[in-house]
Design a protein around this motif. Structure first.
Motif, PDB file in Angstrom:
ATOM      1  N   SER A 186       0.829  -1.209   0.000  1.00 26.35           N
ATOM      2  CA  SER A 186       0.000   0.000   0.000  1.00 26.35           C
ATOM      3  C   SER A 186       0.865   1.261   0.000  1.00 26.35           C
ATOM      4  N   GLU A 187       1.964   1.257   0.738  1.00 25.59           N
ATOM      5  CA  GLU A 187       2.863   2.415   0.737  1.00 25.59           C
ATOM      6  C   GLU A 187       3.472   2.619  -0.648  1.00 25.59           C
ATOM      7  N   PHE A 188       3.842   1.527  -1.292  1.00 25.07           N
ATOM      8  CA  PHE A 188       4.455   1.610  -2.621  1.00 25.07           C
ATOM      9  C   PHE A 188       3.480   2.199  -3.639  1.00 25.07           C
ATOM     10  N   PHE A 189       2.227   1.763  -3.596  1.00 24.86           N
ATOM     11  CA  PHE A 189       1.257   2.182  -4.597  1.00 24.86           C
ATOM     12  C   PHE A 189       0.511   3.456  -4.261  1.00 24.86           C
ATOM     13  N   GLU A 190       0.730   4.011  -3.079  1.00 24.28           N
ATOM     14  CA  GLU A 190       0.039   5.251  -2.712  1.00 24.28           C
ATOM     15  C   GLU A 190       0.570   6.378  -3.578  1.00 24.28           C
ATOM     16  N   SER A 191      -0.335   7.070  -4.241  1.00 22.79           N
ATOM     17  CA  SER A 191       0.089   8.193  -5.077  1.00 22.79           C
ATOM     18  C   SER A 191       0.422   9.377  -4.184  1.00 22.79           C
ATOM     19  N   ASP A 192       1.157  10.291  -4.739  1.00 27.83           N
ATOM     20  CA  ASP A 192       1.527  11.499  -4.003  1.00 27.83           C
ATOM     21  C   ASP A 192       0.404  12.537  -4.027  1.00 27.83           C
ATOM     22  N   ALA A 193      -0.636  12.251  -4.806  1.00 25.17           N
ATOM     23  CA  ALA A 193      -1.755  13.199  -4.901  1.00 25.17           C
ATOM     24  C   ALA A 193      -2.479  13.289  -3.568  1.00 25.17           C
ATOM     25  N   ALA A 194      -2.992  14.440  -3.310  1.00 22.47           N
ATOM     26  CA  ALA A 194      -3.745  14.645  -2.070  1.00 22.47           C
ATOM     27  C   ALA A 194      -5.000  13.774  -2.093  1.00 22.47           C
ATOM     28  N   VAL A 195      -5.325  13.218  -0.961  1.00 24.79           N
ATOM     29  CA  VAL A 195      -6.524  12.406  -0.854  1.00 24.79           C
ATOM     30  C   VAL A 195      -7.732  13.338  -0.870  1.00 24.79           C
ATOM     31  N   VAL A 196      -8.631  13.074  -1.794  1.00 27.21           N
ATOM     32  CA  VAL A 196      -9.821  13.882  -1.949  1.00 27.21           C
ATOM     33  C   VAL A 196     -10.959  13.186  -1.215  1.00 27.21           C
ATOM     34  N   ASP A 197     -11.744  13.961  -0.484  1.00 25.13           N
ATOM     35  CA  ASP A 197     -12.879  13.394   0.237  1.00 25.13           C
ATOM     36  C   ASP A 197     -14.017  13.194  -0.758  1.00 25.13           C
ATOM     37  N   LYS A 198     -14.112  11.960  -1.280  1.00 26.08           N
ATOM     38  CA  LYS A 198     -15.172  11.639  -2.215  1.00 26.08           C
ATOM     39  C   LYS A 198     -15.644  10.227  -1.952  1.00 26.08           C
ATOM     40  N   PHE A 199     -16.817   9.882  -2.420  1.00 22.54           N
ATOM     41  CA  PHE A 199     -17.344   8.551  -2.153  1.00 22.54           C
ATOM     42  C   PHE A 199     -17.692   7.767  -3.410  1.00 22.54           C
ATOM     43  N   VAL A 200     -17.602   8.380  -4.582  1.00 28.38           N
ATOM     44  CA  VAL A 200     -17.857   7.677  -5.838  1.00 28.38           C
ATOM     45  C   VAL A 200     -16.589   7.727  -6.683  1.00 28.38           C
TER      46      VAL A 200
ATOM     47  N   SER B 181       1.542 -10.562 -16.015  1.00 24.13           N
ATOM     48  CA  SER B 181       1.141  -9.292 -16.627  1.00 24.13           C
ATOM     49  C   SER B 181      -0.322  -9.301 -17.041  1.00 24.13           C
ATOM     50  N   ALA B 182      -0.925 -10.483 -17.131  1.00 23.17           N
ATOM     51  CA  ALA B 182      -2.310 -10.590 -17.543  1.00 23.17           C
ATOM     52  C   ALA B 182      -3.268 -10.406 -16.363  1.00 23.17           C
ATOM     53  N   ALA B 183      -2.731 -10.146 -15.191  1.00 17.01           N
ATOM     54  CA  ALA B 183      -3.557  -9.863 -14.021  1.00 17.01           C
ATOM     55  C   ALA B 183      -3.518  -8.363 -13.769  1.00 17.01           C
ATOM     56  N   THR B 184      -4.680  -7.736 -13.714  1.00 14.67           N
ATOM     57  CA  THR B 184      -4.762  -6.297 -13.490  1.00 14.67           C
ATOM     58  C   THR B 184      -5.579  -6.043 -12.229  1.00 14.67           C
ATOM     59  N   LEU B 185      -5.009  -5.277 -11.327  1.00 16.06           N
ATOM     60  CA  LEU B 185      -5.688  -4.912 -10.088  1.00 16.06           C
ATOM     61  C   LEU B 185      -5.953  -3.411 -10.116  1.00 16.06           C
ATOM     62  N   ARG B 186      -7.192  -3.033  -9.850  1.00 18.65           N
ATOM     63  CA  ARG B 186      -7.551  -1.616  -9.785  1.00 18.65           C
ATOM     64  C   ARG B 186      -8.091  -1.330  -8.392  1.00 18.65           C
ATOM     65  N   ARG B 187      -7.451  -0.375  -7.717  1.00 18.44           N
ATOM     66  CA  ARG B 187      -7.811  -0.034  -6.342  1.00 18.44           C
ATOM     67  C   ARG B 187      -8.912   1.010  -6.313  1.00 18.44           C
ATOM     68  N   LEU B 188      -9.897   0.776  -5.446  1.00 19.95           N
ATOM     69  CA  LEU B 188     -10.984   1.727  -5.234  1.00 19.95           C
ATOM     70  C   LEU B 188     -10.564   2.705  -4.146  1.00 19.95           C
ATOM     71  N   GLY B 189     -10.519   3.960  -4.466  1.00 21.00           N
ATOM     72  CA  GLY B 189     -10.186   4.971  -3.466  1.00 21.00           C
ATOM     73  C   GLY B 189      -8.712   5.023  -3.149  1.00 21.00           C
ATOM     74  N   TYR B 190      -8.416   5.388  -1.909  1.00 21.56           N
ATOM     75  CA  TYR B 190      -7.048   5.597  -1.460  1.00 21.56           C
ATOM     76  C   TYR B 190      -6.790   4.715  -0.250  1.00 21.56           C
ATOM     77  N   SER B 191      -5.582   4.227  -0.113  1.00 21.65           N
ATOM     78  CA  SER B 191      -5.273   3.408   1.063  1.00 21.65           C
ATOM     79  C   SER B 191      -4.906   4.286   2.253  1.00 21.65           C
ATOM     80  N   GLN B 192      -4.416   5.489   1.986  1.00 21.65           N
ATOM     81  CA  GLN B 192      -4.030   6.399   3.059  1.00 21.65           C
ATOM     82  C   GLN B 192      -5.248   6.763   3.901  1.00 21.65           C
ATOM     83  N   GLY B 193      -5.150   6.531   5.196  1.00 25.75           N
ATOM     84  CA  GLY B 193      -6.228   6.876   6.104  1.00 25.75           C
ATOM     85  C   GLY B 193      -7.406   5.918   6.055  1.00 25.75           C
ATOM     86  N   SER B 194      -7.233   4.761   5.426  1.00 28.42           N
ATOM     87  CA  SER B 194      -8.323   3.799   5.305  1.00 28.42           C
ATOM     88  C   SER B 194      -7.934   2.473   5.954  1.00 28.42           C
ATOM     89  N   SER B 195      -8.914   1.784   6.489  1.00 26.00           N
ATOM     90  CA  SER B 195      -8.640   0.473   7.065  1.00 26.00           C
ATOM     91  C   SER B 195      -9.170  -0.639   6.163  1.00 26.00           C
TER      92      SER B 195
END
Length: 192
Positions: free
Chosen positions: A61-75, A99-113
């Motif tokens: 999660s630390e590796f994949f966390e973007s440097d972008a600010a976490v936006v408070d959104k729900f969709v 390489s044929a496996a693709t994972l797409r994360r919903l939202g941000y891991s920062q501040g989430s459990s």
């Protein structure tokens, strides 16, 4: 959103003043493979990336966390889900199934459990050697079929089947069908 695994890995390694050779020795992954990953010539399997990140003392999660600010959104629209496994460059020939496996994360891991993933496995896609991490995970197959190995036990899941297990048990996912497999999964705490 595309995530550049190669550039991120190179930046983290250099920030820690570690050579590719040192990282290879510490992780057990060959220097050549690390070079290919950093050059985006191949995509690492999840188990290989986990070994590399352990050598860097980073969680997924630390590796994949973007440097972008976490936006408070729900969709989050499908095109907003952060892709955390890049496409393999054709012809590299290293670990072609991962390489044929693709994972797409919903939202941000920062501040989430909680971590939610939209996982796509093309026919033959495999996460690689069984791997472990903290927490537990669960999911449902919504399209195709999936071979799931947990702690040496193997089960084949069909559409509508689900799973839940302690992530500290070695586990692996593989699409054994001839069609694409889609899984919706959750993991706590976030590891990607």
């Amino acid at each position: 959103m595309e995530f550049d695994v190669g550039a991120r890995l190179r930046a983290v390694r250099k920030a820690r003043k570690m050579s590719q050779r040192e990282m290879a020795t510490k992780s057990g992954i060959t220097n050549g493979m690390i070079s290919l990953i950093e050059g985006n010539k191949t995509s690492p399997s999840i188990s290989s990336l986990k070994k590399i990140l352990e050598a860097l003392d980073l969680t997924l999660s630390e590796f994949f966390e973007s440097d972008a600010a976490v936006v408070d959104k729900f969709v989050f629209r499908h095109n907003e889900l952060e892709k955390i496994t890049p496409e393999q460059v054709d012809g590299a020939g290293i670990n072609p199934l991962s390489s044929a496996a693709t994972l797409r994360r919903l939202g941000y891991s920062q501040g989430s459990s909680l971590l939610m993933l939209y996982e796509t496995y093309e026919p033959g896609a495999d996460t690689g050697e069984p791997y472990t991490h903290e927490g537990e995970e669960a999911g449902f197959v919504v399209e195709g079929e999936l071979l799931l190995e947990v702690d040496g036990e193997v089960e084949v899941l069909q559409v509508g089947d689900g799973y839940k297990f302690a992530s500290t048990k070695p586990h692996r996912f593989r699409n054994i069908g001839s069609e694409r497999c889609v899984v919706i999964s959750a993991c706590t705490p976030p590891t990607f």
